[in-house]
Design a protein around this motif. Structure first.
Motif, PDB file in Angstrom:
ATOM      1  N   ALA A  70       0.850  -1.184   0.000  1.00  0.00           N
ATOM      2  CA  ALA A  70       0.000   0.000   0.000  1.00  0.00           C
ATOM      3  C   ALA A  70       0.889   1.237   0.000  1.00  0.00           C
ATOM      4  O   ALA A  70       1.968   1.243   0.595  1.00  0.00           O
ATOM      5  CB  ALA A  70      -0.907   0.016   1.229  1.00  0.00           C
ATOM      6  N   PHE A  71       0.418   2.259  -0.687  1.00  0.00           N
ATOM      7  CA  PHE A  71       1.079   3.559  -0.658  1.00  0.00           C
ATOM      8  C   PHE A  71       0.184   4.472   0.159  1.00  0.00           C
ATOM      9  O   PHE A  71      -1.032   4.511  -0.049  1.00  0.00           O
ATOM     10  CB  PHE A  71       1.295   4.088  -2.076  1.00  0.00           C
ATOM     11  N   VAL A  72       0.778   5.175   1.095  1.00  0.00           N
ATOM     12  CA  VAL A  72       0.001   5.967   2.039  1.00  0.00           C
ATOM     13  C   VAL A  72       0.438   7.430   1.978  1.00  0.00           C
ATOM     14  O   VAL A  72       1.612   7.735   2.202  1.00  0.00           O
ATOM     15  CB  VAL A  72       0.187   5.442   3.483  1.00  0.00           C
ATOM     16  N   GLU A  73      -0.508   8.287   1.659  1.00  0.00           N
ATOM     17  CA  GLU A  73      -0.276   9.717   1.769  1.00  0.00           C
ATOM     18  C   GLU A  73      -0.499  10.100   3.228  1.00  0.00           C
ATOM     19  O   GLU A  73      -1.498   9.713   3.826  1.00  0.00           O
ATOM     20  CB  GLU A  73      -1.275  10.504   0.921  1.00  0.00           C
ATOM     21  N   VAL A  74       0.436  10.851   3.784  1.00  0.00           N
ATOM     22  CA  VAL A  74       0.327  11.288   5.173  1.00  0.00           C
ATOM     23  C   VAL A  74       0.325  12.814   5.204  1.00  0.00           C
ATOM     24  O   VAL A  74       1.218  13.451   4.636  1.00  0.00           O
ATOM     25  CB  VAL A  74       1.492  10.749   6.032  1.00  0.00           C
ATOM     26  N   ARG A  75      -0.695  13.366   5.861  1.00  0.00           N
ATOM     27  CA  ARG A  75      -0.783  14.805   6.080  1.00  0.00           C
ATOM     28  C   ARG A  75      -0.499  15.074   7.555  1.00  0.00           C
ATOM     29  O   ARG A  75      -1.059  14.416   8.435  1.00  0.00           O
ATOM     30  CB  ARG A  75      -2.171  15.336   5.714  1.00  0.00           C
ATOM     31  N   LEU A  76       0.383  16.045   7.801  1.00  0.00           N
ATOM     32  CA  LEU A  76       0.722  16.393   9.178  1.00  0.00           C
ATOM     33  C   LEU A  76      -0.062  17.624   9.638  1.00  0.00           C
ATOM     34  O   LEU A  76      -0.423  18.468   8.830  1.00  0.00           O
ATOM     35  CB  LEU A  76       2.221  16.679   9.300  1.00  0.00           C
ATOM     36  N   ASP A 108       2.112  15.590   2.936  1.00  0.00           N
ATOM     37  CA  ASP A 108       3.493  15.840   3.363  1.00  0.00           C
ATOM     38  C   ASP A 108       4.457  14.687   3.121  1.00  0.00           C
ATOM     39  O   ASP A 108       5.625  14.898   2.831  1.00  0.00           O
ATOM     40  CB  ASP A 108       3.498  16.207   4.849  1.00  0.00           C
ATOM     41  N   TYR A 109       3.966  13.434   3.281  1.00  0.00           N
ATOM     42  CA  TYR A 109       4.820  12.259   3.119  1.00  0.00           C
ATOM     43  C   TYR A 109       4.094  11.209   2.299  1.00  0.00           C
ATOM     44  O   TYR A 109       2.865  11.095   2.352  1.00  0.00           O
ATOM     45  CB  TYR A 109       5.167  11.643   4.481  1.00  0.00           C
ATOM     46  N   LEU A 110       4.874  10.413   1.580  1.00  0.00           N
ATOM     47  CA  LEU A 110       4.360   9.238   0.883  1.00  0.00           C
ATOM     48  C   LEU A 110       5.129   8.034   1.415  1.00  0.00           C
ATOM     49  O   LEU A 110       6.362   8.001   1.369  1.00  0.00           O
ATOM     50  CB  LEU A 110       4.539   9.355  -0.629  1.00  0.00           C
TER      51      LEU A 110
END
Length: 151
Positions: A70-76, A108-110
């Motif tokens: 899985a690829f996860v976009e992360v927003r901080l 912010d992160y993948l």
């Protein structure tokens, strides 16, 4: 860190080693068209200047029961330097996260996350990724097939 000058022999060595890391120095020398001693000297130089950072075994994750990607976009919630550093340190402790990239985007992160199945992924997301410092939200994209992966 600055880039280094690599000639055609250096590039040939690196190209071969990326797919055949256990090749002998004799065979490597034959394939790039140099004798063994200069090839070994170049190899040692590439290691010393940090172009070659190490050697490792490439494992087949599917045979190891880790087929779910899985690829996860992360927003901080906070993107000040201290928050970014806290996230960076904490994400390093999650073994299921194979890759983590800071992204210039609406998130912010993948992350690339590898688990055994969707239930295992759900646990990792809930208990580990969502618990990372300053995580405000995530979006998940499940990979159906790896068309190209290189080490």
């Amino acid at each position: 860190m600055e880039s280094v000058d690599l000639d055609r022999f250096d590039r040939a060595i690196l190209t071969i080693l990326q797919t055949e890391g256990r090749i002998t120095a004799t065979e490597l020398a034959r394939r790039i068209g140099l004798s063994k001693s200069p090839t070994q000297a170049r190899l040692k130089r590439l290691e010393e200047i940090g172009v070659i950072t190490g050697y490792r075994a490439l494992l087949d994750p599917i045979r190891m029961g880790m087929a779910h990607v899985a690829f996860v976009e992360v927003r901080l919630s906070d993107t000040r330097e201290a928050a970014l550093q806290a996230f960076n340190r904490a994400v390093l402790t999650i073994p299921e996260v194979e890759q983590c990239h800071m992204i210039a985007s609406r998130f912010d992160y993948l992350l690339k996350v590898r688990t055994s199945d969707i239930q295992d992924y759900r646990r990792v997301l809930a208990e580990k990724i969502s618990a990372l410092p300053h995580v405000a939200g995530t979006s998940t994209y499940v990979a159906m097939e790896a068309v190209k992966e290189t080490g």
